[in-house]
Scaffold this motif. Structure first.
Motif, short mmCIF file in Angstrom:
data_model
loop_
_atom_site.label_atom_id
_atom_site.label_comp_id
_atom_site.label_asym_id
_atom_site.label_seq_id
_atom_site.Cartn_x
_atom_site.Cartn_y
_atom_site.Cartn_z
N VAL A 121 -19.31 -46.59 -3.89
CA VAL A 121 -19.59 -47.25 -5.18
C VAL A 121 -18.31 -47.36 -6.00
CG1 VAL A 121 -20.77 -47.00 -7.39
CG2 VAL A 121 -22.01 -46.61 -5.26
N ALA A 122 -17.50 -46.30 -6.01
CA ALA A 122 -16.25 -46.33 -6.77
C ALA A 122 -15.32 -47.41 -6.24
CB ALA A 122 -15.57 -44.96 -6.70
N ALA A 123 -15.25 -47.55 -4.92
CA ALA A 123 -14.41 -48.58 -4.33
C ALA A 123 -14.92 -49.97 -4.68
CB ALA A 123 -14.37 -48.42 -2.80
N ALA A 124 -16.23 -50.16 -4.57
CA ALA A 124 -16.82 -51.48 -4.84
C ALA A 124 -16.64 -51.88 -6.30
CB ALA A 124 -18.30 -51.46 -4.46
N LEU A 125 -16.90 -50.95 -7.22
CA LEU A 125 -16.84 -51.30 -8.64
C LEU A 125 -15.40 -51.42 -9.14
CD1 LEU A 125 -19.77 -49.21 -10.13
CD2 LEU A 125 -19.67 -51.67 -9.67
N ILE A 152 -18.27 -56.70 0.09
CA ILE A 152 -18.48 -55.93 1.32
C ILE A 152 -17.18 -55.32 1.82
CG2 ILE A 152 -18.15 -57.85 2.94
CD1 ILE A 152 -20.89 -55.14 3.17
N TRP A 153 -16.05 -56.04 1.63
CA TRP A 153 -14.77 -55.50 2.09
C TRP A 153 -14.37 -54.27 1.29
CZ3 TRP A 153 -15.23 -57.56 6.35
CH2 TRP A 153 -15.43 -58.92 6.55
N ALA A 154 -14.65 -54.29 0.00
CA ALA A 154 -14.37 -53.12 -0.83
C ALA A 154 -15.22 -51.93 -0.40
CB ALA A 154 -14.61 -53.44 -2.31
N MET A 155 -16.49 -52.20 -0.07
CA MET A 155 -17.38 -51.13 0.36
C MET A 155 -16.95 -50.55 1.70
SD MET A 155 -21.03 -52.86 -0.77
CE MET A 155 -22.00 -51.41 -0.30
N ILE A 156 -16.50 -51.41 2.61
CA ILE A 156 -16.02 -50.91 3.90
C ILE A 156 -14.78 -50.03 3.72
CG2 ILE A 156 -14.92 -51.64 6.06
CD1 ILE A 156 -16.80 -54.05 6.04
N ALA A 157 -13.87 -50.46 2.84
CA ALA A 157 -12.69 -49.63 2.56
C ALA A 157 -13.10 -48.28 2.01
CB ALA A 157 -11.77 -50.36 1.57
N GLY A 158 -14.07 -48.28 1.08
CA GLY A 158 -14.56 -47.02 0.52
C GLY A 158 -15.20 -46.14 1.57
N LEU A 182 -9.07 -59.72 5.91
CA LEU A 182 -10.50 -60.00 6.05
C LEU A 182 -11.01 -60.85 4.89
CD1 LEU A 182 -11.80 -56.53 7.29
CD2 LEU A 182 -11.66 -58.65 8.60
N ARG A 183 -10.53 -60.56 3.69
CA ARG A 183 -10.93 -61.37 2.53
C ARG A 183 -10.48 -62.83 2.70
NH1 ARG A 183 -13.66 -63.97 -1.01
NH2 ARG A 183 -12.55 -64.55 -2.90
N MET A 184 -9.25 -63.04 3.14
CA MET A 184 -8.74 -64.38 3.33
C MET A 184 -9.46 -65.10 4.47
SD MET A 184 -6.65 -64.66 0.88
CE MET A 184 -5.92 -66.24 1.27
N LEU A 185 -9.77 -64.38 5.53
CA LEU A 185 -10.51 -64.97 6.64
C LEU A 185 -11.92 -65.37 6.21
CD1 LEU A 185 -9.49 -62.68 9.64
CD2 LEU A 185 -8.85 -65.07 9.28
N SER A 186 -12.55 -64.54 5.37
CA SER A 186 -13.91 -64.86 4.92
C SER A 186 -13.91 -66.12 4.06
CB SER A 186 -14.51 -63.68 4.16
OG SER A 186 -13.83 -63.47 2.92
N VAL A 187 -12.82 -66.36 3.33
CA VAL A 187 -12.71 -67.59 2.54
C VAL A 187 -12.46 -68.79 3.46
CG1 VAL A 187 -11.33 -68.82 0.81
CG2 VAL A 187 -11.89 -66.41 0.48
N HIS A 188 -11.54 -68.63 4.40
CA HIS A 188 -11.16 -69.73 5.29
C HIS A 188 -12.34 -70.18 6.16
CE1 HIS A 188 -8.54 -72.25 7.72
NE2 HIS A 188 -9.07 -71.71 8.81
N TYR A 189 -13.06 -69.20 6.70
CA TYR A 189 -14.17 -69.54 7.61
C TYR A 189 -15.53 -69.56 6.91
CZ TYR A 189 -10.85 -68.97 11.43
OH TYR A 189 -9.76 -69.11 12.27
N LYS A 190 -15.50 -69.33 5.57
CA LYS A 190 -16.72 -69.38 4.77
C LYS A 190 -17.80 -68.41 5.29
CE LYS A 190 -16.18 -74.10 3.04
NZ LYS A 190 -14.75 -74.14 3.28
N TRP A 191 -17.36 -67.19 5.60
CA TRP A 191 -18.32 -66.16 5.99
C TRP A 191 -19.15 -65.78 4.78
CZ3 TRP A 191 -14.13 -62.59 8.55
CH2 TRP A 191 -13.72 -63.17 9.76
N GLN A 192 -20.45 -65.69 4.96
CA GLN A 192 -21.34 -65.34 3.87
C GLN A 192 -22.43 -64.39 4.35
OE1 GLN A 192 -22.96 -68.92 2.14
NE2 GLN A 192 -21.07 -69.39 1.04
N LEU A 193 -22.92 -63.57 3.42
CA LEU A 193 -24.06 -62.71 3.72
C LEU A 193 -25.34 -63.56 3.71
CD1 LEU A 193 -23.14 -59.65 1.48
CD2 LEU A 193 -22.95 -59.80 3.97
N PRO A 194 -26.38 -63.11 4.40
CA PRO A 194 -27.65 -63.87 4.39
C PRO A 194 -28.19 -64.02 2.98
CG PRO A 194 -27.68 -62.18 6.10
CD PRO A 194 -26.46 -61.92 5.26
N ARG A 195 -28.85 -65.13 2.72
CA ARG A 195 -29.43 -65.35 1.41
C ARG A 195 -30.77 -66.05 1.56
NH1 ARG A 195 -25.35 -68.79 -1.87
NH2 ARG A 195 -23.92 -67.28 -0.95
#
Length: 211
Positions: A121-125, A152-158, A182-195
């Motif tokens: 939580v500390a990493a994410a926030l 999600i990347w912040a949470m994984i780091a935490g 990973l953040r840049m790849l998620s932007v480039h490839y438009k990775w998204q969580l389910p919605r």
């Protein structure tokens, strides 16, 4: 040194982010400074509240406030010069800030002896809190709630730091780079969580016909 380096990088990146959003929304000089400072330090303030550190501890980072103010001032005085670079590298700066503050927040919580859940939580926030406040104050939907795989990347780091899988200077440096990539790849490839959209499940009301 690692702590200070990550804080410096994240402070500059997020201060510029907040300043440019304020200028995009046509805020005045005070609004630019407020949004820049809130973006740079808002995540740390929220983190401190949740893990039991006095919010006043932020005032001990006097040198970083100066760094943020200098970055915001340069952005305001030379917007065209800096904004052209921001257009090219804005996402990278945002990714740098996310990675730096997420790792810093996790390290902070770990050093205080908090459990894994608190470290995550500390990493994410810390990584996303400033941007969340920035977007709310600018009347925008928070980025991490709608686009790409951001928080999600912040949470994984935490999680990696909280599980003591990352604990050395080399490890922190490697994790810092990996989160950015990973953040840049998620932007480039438009990775998204389910919605889900609820209107897919809601039947339209029948129209009343009047004569």
């Amino acid at each position: 040194m690692i702590w200070e380096g990550l804080t410096f990088i994240g402070t500059v990146a997020f201060a510029l982010s907040g300043a440019f959003v304020a200028m995009e929304e046509n805020y005045d000089l005070m609004g630019v400074y407020i949004l820049g400072l809130v973006t740079a330090f808002g995540g740390g303030a929220i983190r401190n509240l949740l893990i039991g550190v006095p919010v006043s501890a932020l005032w001990e980072q006097g040198s970083f406030f100066i760094v943020a103010i200098v970055a915001i001032t340069l952005a305001f005085l030379f917007p065209f010069l800096i904004f052209q670079q921001w257009i090219k590298f804005g996402l990278l700066f945002d990714a740098i800030g996310l990675s730096a503050f997420a790792i810093q927040g996790a390290m902070y919580a770990t050093e205080m002896g908090h459990p894994l859940s608190a470290v995550i939580v500390a990493a994410a926030l810390t990584g996303t809190g400033g941007g969340m406040i920035r977007d709310v104050l600018a009347g925008r939907k928070p980025l991490f709630l709608q686009k790409e795989m951001y928080i999600i990347w912040a949470m994984i780091a935490g999680a990696l730091i909280g599980l003591n899988l990352i604990y050395s200077p080399i490890g922190y440096t490697f994790l810092f780079i990996v989160v950015i990539v990973l953040r840049m790849l998620s932007v480039h490839y438009k990775w998204q969580l389910p919605r889900r959209k609820m209107n897919h499940f809601i039947k339209p009301k029948p129209k009343n016909h009047t004569t």
